[in-house]
Design a protein around this motif. Structure first.
Motif, short mmCIF file in Angstrom:
data_model
loop_
_atom_site.label_atom_id
_atom_site.label_comp_id
_atom_site.label_asym_id
_atom_site.label_seq_id
_atom_site.Cartn_x
_atom_site.Cartn_y
_atom_site.Cartn_z
N LEU A 45 13.20 15.74 2.39
CA LEU A 45 12.56 15.54 3.70
C LEU A 45 11.08 15.18 3.51
CD1 LEU A 45 12.48 15.64 6.80
CD2 LEU A 45 11.97 18.08 6.60
N VAL A 73 6.74 8.82 3.22
CA VAL A 73 6.91 7.38 3.46
C VAL A 73 6.50 7.06 4.90
CG1 VAL A 73 8.60 5.50 3.62
CG2 VAL A 73 8.68 7.10 1.68
N ALA A 74 7.00 7.86 5.85
CA ALA A 74 6.75 7.57 7.27
C ALA A 74 5.30 7.83 7.65
CB ALA A 74 7.69 8.39 8.15
N VAL A 102 8.81 4.21 -1.20
CA VAL A 102 9.79 5.17 -1.70
C VAL A 102 9.52 5.47 -3.18
CG1 VAL A 102 12.25 5.49 -2.23
CG2 VAL A 102 11.55 4.57 0.00
N GLU A 149 17.86 4.75 -3.80
CA GLU A 149 16.76 5.66 -3.46
C GLU A 149 16.13 5.37 -2.09
OE1 GLU A 149 16.99 3.63 -6.00
OE2 GLU A 149 15.21 2.35 -6.18
N GLY A 150 16.38 4.18 -1.54
CA GLY A 150 15.91 3.91 -0.17
C GLY A 150 16.47 4.93 0.81
N ALA A 151 17.59 5.56 0.46
CA ALA A 151 18.22 6.55 1.34
C ALA A 151 17.30 7.75 1.61
CB ALA A 151 19.54 7.04 0.74
N TRP A 189 15.48 6.86 4.68
CA TRP A 189 16.38 6.68 5.83
C TRP A 189 16.91 8.01 6.35
CZ3 TRP A 189 21.92 7.04 6.47
CH2 TRP A 189 22.42 6.34 7.57
N SER A 190 17.21 8.93 5.41
CA SER A 190 18.01 10.11 5.79
C SER A 190 17.21 11.26 6.38
CB SER A 190 18.76 10.64 4.57
OG SER A 190 19.62 9.66 4.06
N TYR A 191 15.92 11.32 6.14
CA TYR A 191 15.14 12.46 6.62
C TYR A 191 15.78 13.78 6.19
CZ TYR A 191 12.01 9.60 9.39
OH TYR A 191 11.07 8.70 9.79
#
Lengths: 396, 396
Positions: free
Chosen positions: B321, B327-328, B334, B373-375, B378-380
């Motif tokens: 998380l 990232v956000a 990433v 690894e981009g996940a 995406w997944s938080y």
């Protein structure tokens, strides 16, 4: 009739606010009574109680409502997400075959049955995370048959008692399809509104923004949707101050969503027209811009929240994480954020039978692994101990 | 020797970067070889393989390193967190018996055995979420015996093979204790450094900021820590531009943490002195201010990340998380965020035996529920499929 007792704190979303040491009676799929354990339910309720279950002092809330999601897609854009995080532009990625075009290609190729299973798997995750009602949009086919199939999938899955309740939104005008022309495509989408309503869609949505659809194009689709019985909602003022909020107010939309560039005039218009502002903190963080949340609250706009789950930016299915992000990133209080995922969510979806804990409402309830609602802000993804849909325990 | 095969992507953290279609050989608690499946390990490794396990195409990374946590506390401040989110000031809450004072009171009252169990439960959560090494601070006793007991608890739990590895930090100078005077208290803390080192602490930390400890007071504690063999780290420039970064550089601290108010000069000083910047995106979001992440990167500062898990603001134990939030909210790529929770974390803790996937390093590894690894972005809160500590599977 079943009594839930030893509720440490009951977040009602009504004028009762949070009731400490509460009990809650459930009959069939509805709440029969909710309030303080002392004096407890009136005699006529009490005599009908056949079963009692303890919540062990835990916090209970209405099931959460996710008012903005895009779960009908196939394929995976994780590599692209990593590239974008490293500074690659969306335009370059889309030009190289990525972006929404990649999802449209993958989704069109997915057989309906497999697509249905993908969506069902995602909906399960929402329910496990404490969301009992979810707004779900089509918009990754961008062709007649696929869009109508997507509505059909959502309608069908919404009837599955092991999944959350689904309110489906026809978002044919999500983007101009590959090789398409906006004006021509809009004329097609207008024709699909009637069949989408017949297939079970309740709302019509359009991506009204720079690079997507103009205000006149959006008006055309939403007006056609209204004639077909679809209630308007709209992606508005997300990428630029492009006029979507004012269009939402003009059309009496149920909800205007994202609103990162909305201003005071927009807030006033939304409030006057009774349009709910549905905000997605995950997306706002990813875009690096926050919506004017306090301008909305000051103007009297009702807020709802959404994960904005979609294949390109956000995979979250936890509305308790969204509550934490709304507190951290939007500066909402825990109470404001909880209102937005319960009462506010119900308003965003025009549903009067849920979103609060009071007699007559659906017994969609969550027993949380916490004793106080402050835990939502602390935990960044508080987990449910038990999720009830119409009084039945569905996830634990 | 055991071979993990069918690794879809292996994030090595070395000059190999991400290896697609990789295999990894484990001998004892160490990585014996890691690289592409074709041609695979050399003959001398291959002949010693006794067992093979498939990762099913999943993503594998080093176990994550949480470089800033405060897990040794009792009590619960959820009500206060809800109040603060509604605008109540920390000063008013502390004045009414809340704030850190509430945690200090609850922690002092908790019997050592129960406190140990609370901490052990928290450490388990980190491991389940994919964190195999955690920096953990004392600092909620603020009296000699309690602080030394807290170091003892961390030292003992760090040896438990079912829990993550623990690097313990003596943070006696976390705050002035109730009824105390800063200068007098600092003199006491100076005396506790030796015994803290003897009890197993590896680092000494101090909260150097407005309303906490001044630069001279902080220097006094960290210098005493150094004499006792404790490596300095510091809460710096979090609440104001108060000089902690420059003190970290002056003392050659291992890490300077938070750094919300640090500037370009601070970044240059940290880079020149080789001090790692350990950042906590959850806390930055809660404070509504971001650290100058790109100034640090441009100056060549190594970044690490932490949950900053603590009873007053953040309960997160998931470093995946934290990667998503970095990232956000920080605008890290990433790759930059992954480096910060692996190689960067190891540097923040001065550990050369972990943080990358290469021969000779500890086989602390996570198989993630993703193929790319981009996940993480995406997944938080991407979940592990399997967590390995020294080659043993501990959580699944």
């Amino acid at each position: 009739m079943r009594l839930l007792n030893h509720i440490g704190r009951l977040y009602t979303g009504t004028r009762l606010g949070v009731v400490e040491n509460a009990v809650l009676a459930i009959e069939g799929d509805r709440i029969a009574w909710a309030g303080p354990a002392e004096p407890g339910p009136p005699q006529e309720v009490r005599t009908r109680i056949e079963e009692e279950d303890s919540c062990g002092g835990a916090l209970v809330t209405p099931g959460f409502i996710d008012a903005h999601t895009h779960p009908v897609y196939a394929g995976d854009r994780m590599a692209e997400i990593a590239q974008r995080s490293a500074g690659e532009s969306y335009e370059n990625i889309a030009g190289a075959g990525g972006g929404i075009g990649a999802t449209v290609a993958a989704t069109r190729q997915e057989p309906a049955r497999e697509l249905r299973e993908l969506v069902a798997g995602r909906l399960s995750a929402w329910l496990r995370d404490g969301t009992t009602t979810i707004e779900a949009k089509t918009g990754y086919h961008l062709e007649r048959e696929g869009e109508l199939d997507a509505v059909g999938i959502l309608t069908e899955l919404g009837l599955d008692p092991s999944l959350p309740r689904v309110e489906s939104t026809f978002l044919g005008a999500h983007a101009v399809p590959p090789g398409g022309v906006a004006d021509t495509f809009i004329d097609e989408v207008v024709e699909w509104c009637g069949p989408a309503a017949a297939a079970g869609a309740r709302f019509c949505d359009v991506f009204c923004d720079e690079g997507y659809f103009s205000v006149p194009q959006s008006r055309k689709v939403l007006a056609a949707g209204k004639r077909a019985g679809l209630i308007p909602r709209i992606h508005a003022d997300e990428l630029a101050h492009s006029g979507g909020s004012l269009l939402a107010a003009e059309l009496g939309a149920q909800s205007a969503d994202h609103l990162l560039y909305a201003d005071e005039d927009d807030a006033r218009a939304l409030a006057e027209a009774g349009v709910v502002a549905t905000l997605a903190p995950g997306t706002a963080l990813a875009m690096g811009r926050m919506p004017p949340v306090h301008t909305f609250l000051d103007a009297g706009v009702t807020l709802a929240l959404g994960t904005d789950h979609n294949p390109g930016t956000c995979g979250a299915t936890s509305m308790s994480l969204v509550v934490a992000l709304a507190v951290a990133a939007f500066g909402l209080s825990v109470d404001e954020a909880l209102a937005a995922v319960t009462v506010g969510g119900a308003r965003s979806l025009g549903l009067k039978d849920r979103g609060t804990v009071e007699a007559g409402k659906l017994a969609d309830l969550v027993v949380w692994d916490a004793e106080h609602e402050g835990a939502f802000a602390w935990s960044y993804g508080l987990a449910p101990l038990e999720v009830m849909l119409g009084g039945r325990v569905t996830a634990r």
